[in-house]
Design an enzyme around this catalytic site. Structure first.
Site, PDB file in Angstrom:
ATOM      1  N   SER A  83       0.849  -1.199   0.000  1.00 50.12           N
ATOM      2  CA  SER A  83       0.000   0.000   0.000  1.00 50.12           C
ATOM      3  C   SER A  83       0.879   1.241   0.000  1.00 50.12           C
ATOM      4  CB  SER A  83      -0.878  -0.009   1.242  1.00 50.12           C
ATOM      5  OG  SER A  83      -0.059  -0.130   2.381  1.00 50.12           O
ATOM      6  N   ARG A  84       0.241   2.344  -0.299  1.00 47.48           N
ATOM      7  CA  ARG A  84       0.878   3.627  -0.013  1.00 47.48           C
ATOM      8  C   ARG A  84       0.602   3.944   1.448  1.00 47.48           C
ATOM      9  NH1 ARG A  84       2.558   5.827  -4.681  1.00 47.48           N
ATOM     10  NH2 ARG A  84       1.454   5.288  -6.598  1.00 47.48           N
ATOM     11  N   ALA A  85       1.360   4.872   1.995  1.00 49.78           N
ATOM     12  CA  ALA A  85       1.160   5.231   3.394  1.00 49.78           C
ATOM     13  C   ALA A  85      -0.223   5.842   3.595  1.00 49.78           C
ATOM     14  CB  ALA A  85       2.219   6.237   3.824  1.00 49.78           C
ATOM     15  N   ILE A  86      -0.872   5.485   4.686  1.00 47.14           N
ATOM     16  CA  ILE A  86      -2.107   6.166   5.082  1.00 47.14           C
ATOM     17  C   ILE A  86      -1.764   7.133   6.221  1.00 47.14           C
ATOM     18  CG2 ILE A  86      -4.499   5.891   5.830  1.00 47.14           C
ATOM     19  CD1 ILE A  86      -4.335   2.966   4.930  1.00 47.14           C
ATOM     20  N   THR A  87      -1.204   6.602   7.292  1.00 46.36           N
ATOM     21  CA  THR A  87      -0.843   7.456   8.435  1.00 46.36           C
ATOM     22  C   THR A  87       0.664   7.485   8.663  1.00 46.36           C
ATOM     23  OG1 THR A  87      -1.138   5.567   9.910  1.00 46.36           O
ATOM     24  CG2 THR A  87      -3.040   6.998   9.614  1.00 46.36           C
ATOM     25  N   THR A 128       5.557   0.915   1.420  1.00 47.61           N
ATOM     26  CA  THR A 128       6.510   0.277   0.503  1.00 47.61           C
ATOM     27  C   THR A 128       6.298   0.769  -0.932  1.00 47.61           C
ATOM     28  OG1 THR A 128       6.806  -1.648   1.913  1.00 47.61           O
ATOM     29  CG2 THR A 128       7.254  -1.955  -0.425  1.00 47.61           C
ATOM     30  N   ASP A 175      -9.863   0.242  13.850  1.00 49.05           N
ATOM     31  CA  ASP A 175      -9.274  -0.679  12.880  1.00 49.05           C
ATOM     32  C   ASP A 175      -9.821  -2.093  13.081  1.00 49.05           C
ATOM     33  OD1 ASP A 175      -7.662  -1.731  10.949  1.00 49.05           O
ATOM     34  OD2 ASP A 175      -5.811  -1.645  12.113  1.00 49.05           O
ATOM     35  N   SER A 220      -8.672  -7.561   6.297  1.00 46.03           N
ATOM     36  CA  SER A 220      -8.073  -6.624   5.357  1.00 46.03           C
ATOM     37  C   SER A 220      -6.740  -7.167   4.842  1.00 46.03           C
ATOM     38  CB  SER A 220      -7.882  -5.281   6.052  1.00 46.03           C
ATOM     39  OG  SER A 220      -6.996  -4.477   5.341  1.00 46.03           O
ATOM     40  N   LYS A 275       1.102  -0.244  17.045  1.00 38.84           N
ATOM     41  CA  LYS A 275      -0.269  -0.678  17.241  1.00 38.84           C
ATOM     42  C   LYS A 275      -0.364  -1.729  18.347  1.00 38.84           C
ATOM     43  CE  LYS A 275      -1.907  -1.223  13.083  1.00 38.84           C
ATOM     44  NZ  LYS A 275      -2.497  -1.705  11.797  1.00 38.84           N
TER      45      LYS A 275
END
Lengths: 538, 538
Positions: free
Chosen positions: A219-223, A228, A281, A287, A311
């Site tokens: 994924s792209r960064a969310i937070t 990567t 989450d 997910s 987390k």
């Protein structure tokens, strides 16, 4: 009905018979050119009252042979009587022209709304019901209120393993699915939260160089300051289509691509839209695993960074989560192995897409330069996968691959196959030209580093969007420091963002340096507001 | 910080000092003319990434001296880079012109979002926290996801009485509040669900004629065929402003107006927007009592219709609810008295605004024509109020007022004061010209009537929007029926709606008629879907 001599009076009473047909309302299309993930239309309030529909009620629209179900919004003035405003999506699907008359009749909400209400009240769902919800989510037939209700129901009443498995399967099957025609497909996932974690970019070439197939989507960064996909994009394109991914993997055994360019478990993005603003989450397991399932992986190593700054706070929590991943894997026909890794400081030294890409290139091209923590993570996660593949001395293979130069060669092959320059050098990756250096005002040791603060400051400097923005650590936990030594450098592409990062950084504690370890991590004055730190990475 | 010789490295480290200012982004206003209850703006996705904001994050907008906080939406193409789309509300509040450049910077979400998250996880809120949430709801600073989360948190973890009281006070104080300068102000409320319940229109003139002050505000129907405001509107205007209401009450002791035209407890409408699509009603108590508080009432009689066809199913449930109303009343400085009334058939014979208004006029003008159930309800609810007022024989006053003609005189005074024709006759109220009659195919008795079916059929015929639509019952429970007797008439203003009502009516069981009471109320085949019946009336 068998009511003996008592008849139930419905209007089908023997007395009357009408030829029944509810005339639809005819409304003129007004193009709104508005984008939304859901099929929204806007009615004038009087037309809505005429149809007896309220906001979020469903309408069936017909334009010639095309039919669509849409969600009602109501306007007082914006839409005149006799017209209907169509969001772009509805208009495209319906192939309706501006000014054209379409037929509108109220219709029942989708069945999945019943299941959502059932789940809302704490009842568990059957696999069929979950499948219907996920399918309606992906088909964009549920309103924001309804999707919020569903996500909250999972947050309030945790999913059973049966539900998690059904959710994972449904999320995987409602998007693209890759078949490889091979027996063993390997994959890796990190639960995230540690800035600078470039493990995947190091691990994929190692695993592929050892002859295993590892089609890594990220994924792209969310937070976070970088995902990567953001890092890898500094070296080559990552938004490959399904066929291109297959080609790259066929050529090189591996890939490092952005999952968002293909349609893997698309329901997840819809859920993230609710999870992010609420900082919850509840869908972590489905997910992660739905994406692995969709990509065809059956041997998966999962990294669970553990520590107060991520987390998962304790090893016990990590074990609990690991057991769920393993159990879920079994239900999905996958072998899963997990490690709990030290998560209380960044991995390596670079944080931010370009700084991390540089660090990866420098590391693969000289194995002596690989930061120890990064090497150990890659070795151990690789070890899990190599053990699945029944290789000898599985934990030492990564080191061999780096030392022999095979990992570097493989990374450059993958870069080339994805359309990048295989000869790229670390210094070819541009980093932000605006920077400041933070130096030690006292000698001593680095006692701790605050992931949340590092993340926030890097993001404020522009990461991940400005690829050259981020932080370069010069010291890590346990390192000795002389007065005047550089502790870290902050990079940005634009001065206002550098300033913004500094402004935020002034309010946060980035690291502790000194002669004596201090037990006091923070003073908490009565009125100090709890610093929010929420990780939502996939 | 007292860290001895260990310093916490924030960017305020002694080493550097910058003059810090985060430059806001300048964006060009694009007018969207879109209506929304919340202050929404739309950014291009690249500008959003530049600002590091995600959907629903908050932005501070400045146009000259005007500042507004808005909620971010993101578009791919609809809004070009460098522009910002403003919904009408934001544009009006900001007084920004199309094409004008405004300053945009990200800002923190309102503090109340923290309280909503706290409540989401089952923690109870303090009065201050509730006040902040309600104030942000009314100021439209919370997104739909956030408001949904709040309403669901109240549904999932029921409110404590302390919370209910704080909620009622906050909801009342964030809108208009009426002061009467009198010691005793009376009011009445029904928890609703019984079609044809015209009790308020009969009770208000009785109470006012007896010299008590009863400023009755009512809602329009949400899920019912008619609300008191819809019925009364057949006789005179009901959308009076605050000053007009005061004048009417000063002249006549009473009024029968629509609460929606004044700003009483405005948060409730926002909550209804979430409650309706989810068929939940967690805010019943504060919703009712905040309106009574805002209107200045301190003596309130509450009718709790009870039965399988309404919201409250059993007398035990009614008692529980009554105790809560009474306790809440004490906390709000109000005396509350409740009755549980038979709720399993419509009140009187008319159902739908015009048919009910006709029935009220006919009833007040000839006390012998008052349907028994209606008379008893008015007498008993009036009795509760007259007892508060220490009148003798409180339960018999209503009958006396009807018999003496004083109630009729008072109703006509109120009609005139509100701007209607005081000489209006039942036949002056138009009813729908399209109708069908349902006759009995067998002799016997009426055993039961289905409120849900009656409601649905009346609504499908056009009620409450088409005031002349509805159902006129000719028989009620226990009435004897001969073959061919008219059981009911169905009215509509438009043929398609009449047909729609018949189509729906054919699928529902309206009433049971026959020689022998049948124990079987419905056959429930395995696949029969549960018929939803949700009452959300205020």
């Amino acid at each position: 009905m068998n009511q003996n001599d008592t008849s139930i009076i419905c209007l089908k009473a023997d007395v009357f018979w009408f030829s029944i047909k509810c005339d639809p309302m005819l409304l003129k299309v007004k193009r709104l050119r508005l984008e939304a993930k859901r099929p929204i239309v806007i009615l004038n309030k009087d037309d809505a009252a005429e149809l007896d529909v309220k906001p979020l009620d469903r309408l069936e629209l017909s334009a010639g042979r095309n039919k669509e179900i849409a969600i009602t919004n109501i306007a007082e003035k914006f839409i005149p009587r006799g017209s209907i405003g169509l969001y772009s999506k509805v208009q495209d699907d319906l192939k309706a022209k501006a000014g054209q008359q379409i037929k509108v009749i109220p219709t029942e909400p989708p069945e999945s709304l019943d299941y959502i209400k059932k789940r809302m009240d704490g009842n568990r769902l059957e696999p069929d019901e979950i499948r219907q919800i996920i399918s309606d989510v992906v088909d964009e037939r549920l309103s924001e209120i309804e999707i919020t209700t569903f996500v909250l129901s999972l947050h309030n009443h945790h999913m059973t393993m049966k539900e998690i498995a059904a959710m994972s399967m449904s999320m995987a099957s409602t998007g693209d699915n890759i078949k490889w025609g091979k027996k063993k497909i390997f994959d890796k996932h990190s639960c995230g939260g540690v800035p600078g974690d470039k493990t995947s970019m190091m691990l994929v070439p190692v695993v592929a160089a050892a002859g295993l197939t590892i089609p890594k989507t990220s994924s792209r960064a969310i937070t976070a300051p970088a995902g990567t996909a953001d890092r890898m994009e500094c070296l080559c394109p990552v938004d490959l289509k399904l066929d291109e991914i297959k080609l790259v993997v066929r050529q090189t055994n591996g890939c490092l691509v952005w999952g968002g360019a293909v349609d893997l478990a698309p329901a997840d993005d819809v859920f993230i839209g609710v999870e992010y603003p609420l900082s919850i989450d509840p869908l972590l397991l489905p997910s992660v695993m739905s994406k692995k399932k969709a990509v065809g992986a059956n041997y998966v190593a999962i990294d669970i960074p553990t520590g107060r700054g991520v987390k998962i706070k304790t090893v016990a929590e990590a074990e609990e989560l690991a057991n769920k991943f393993i159990e879920l894997g079994k239900k999905l026909g996958m072998k899963v192995s997990c490690i709990s890794s030290f998560g209380d400081q960044p991995i390596g030294y670079g944080i931010g897409p370009a700084l991390e890409a540089r660090e990866v290139l420098a590391s693969v091209s000289n194995y002596r330069h690989i930061p120890k923590d990064l090497l150990e993570k890659v070795s151990r996660l690789g070890g899990e996968l190599f053990e699945f593949a029944r290789k000898k001395n599985p934990d030492s293979i990564a080191y061999e691959m780096f030392k022999s130069g095979k990992a570097e060669k493989k990374l450059r092959e993958i870069i080339a196959a994805q359309g990048g320059d295989p000869n790229i050098k670390p210094s070819d990756v541009p980093v932000g030209s605006k920077n400041i250096i933070i130096k030690a005002s006292k000698p001593g040791k680095v006692w701790w580093i605050n992931n949340a603060a590092v993340t926030e400051v890097a993001r404020m400097a522009g990461a991940p969007k400005d690829k050259g923005a981020g932080i370069l650590l010069h010291k890590k936990i346990g390192d000795s420091v002389k007065k005047g030594d550089t502790l870290l450098e902050l990079f940005a592409e634009k001065t206002p963002k550098l300033n913004r990062a500094i402004r935020i950084g002034k309010k946060m504690d980035l690291m502790a340096v000194g002669k004596k370890f201090s037990m006091v991590m923070a003073e908490i004055p009565e009125e100090r507001k709890y610093e929010k730190f929420f990780i939502l990475e996939r």
